[in-house]
Design an enzyme around this catalytic site. Structure first.
Site, PDB file in Angstrom:
ATOM      1  N   SER A  45     -14.311  64.434  19.672  1.00  0.00           N
ATOM      2  CA  SER A  45     -15.115  64.100  18.496  1.00  0.00           C
ATOM      3  C   SER A  45     -14.207  63.453  17.470  1.00  0.00           C
ATOM      4  CB  SER A  45     -15.773  65.351  17.904  1.00  0.00           C
ATOM      5  OG  SER A  45     -16.621  65.001  16.819  1.00  0.00           O
ATOM      6  N   GLU A  46     -14.700  62.365  16.857  1.00  0.00           N
ATOM      7  CA  GLU A  46     -13.805  61.563  16.027  1.00  0.00           C
ATOM      8  C   GLU A  46     -13.341  62.252  14.754  1.00  0.00           C
ATOM      9  OE1 GLU A  46     -17.898  59.447  15.484  1.00  0.00           O
ATOM     10  OE2 GLU A  46     -16.875  60.661  16.985  1.00  0.00           O
TER      11      GLU A  46
END
Length: 213
Positions: A45-46
């Site tokens: 997840s960024e």
């Protein structure tokens, strides 16, 4: 299964053992539920986690452990957390094997529009532009039509996310592969006919040889 579950389960079949995979906000997060237990996939997840997993159940939520959309997630043994700058370095450096993103439109050039509707309040593009540009493979997971019509169009009317051609589009009706020649209809979902897919699509479709449900 509802439409979103059909899409997520089909996308999960595209992932391979050892893949580093980013899951976008919304529908793409469902993909992790349908991953084969025999596969070891590292979800990213960024906002800064590698080794993300669905929550094991209610009561395990931790306000300090969420995905980029703020949804509580779990973490596999050996998962690691890092800051946003490092996370985007991974994306821009080409270190993600796959990104799975939602979509508003995909056109015959394979270009994706997924980050804004003009006139609507939005927080920003987020990591969409970086992911479409930097991931080795881009899979779009979206419903085939919106309330106003087909989401697979001849040319995007909404602002595009990247000039790069995406690699695969999975909807509740079909699996479509954008190519230099156009959009190739590779699969239709169980119970769906080729005619139904063609009628639900504004863009032209090239039927893959030997196409069967």
């Amino acid at each position: 299964m509802n439409d979103k579950e059909v899409i997520a389960s089909r996308v999960a079949r595209e992932l391979k053992d050892g893949d580093r995979v980013n899951l976008g906000i919304g529908l793409p997060t469902l993909v992790a539920r349908y991953l084969s237990p025999s596969l070891h996939v590292f979800f990213h997840s960024e906002n800064g986690i590698m080794g993300m997993s669905p929550l094991p159940g209610e009561g395990f939520e931790d306000i300090n452990l969420t995905d980029a959309g703020g949804r509580p997630v779990g973490a596999l043994p050996g998962a690691c957390a890092f800051d946003s700058a490092f996370s985007f370095g991974m994306i821009r450096g080409g270190h993600l094997d796959v990104t799975v993103l939602g979509g508003l439109e995909v056109d015959e050039l394979g270009q994706l529009a997924n980050w804004m509707v003009p006139g609507s309040m939005i927080p920003g593009m987020g990591g969409a532009m970086d992911l479409v540009t930097g991931a080795r493979r881009v899979i779009v997971a979206m419903t085939h039509r919106s309330k106003t019509g087909s989401k697979i169009v001849r040319r995007c009317s909404l602002p595009i996310t990247s000039v790069r051609r995406v690699d695969l589009v999975v909807t509740e009706l079909a699996v479509i592969r954008p190519t230099e020649e156009g959009l190739v209809l590779e699969e239709v979902m169980p119970g769906i006919s080729v005619r139904e897919v063609v009628d639900a699509t504004d863009a032209g479709l090239i039927l893959a040889p030997g196409l069967v449900p």
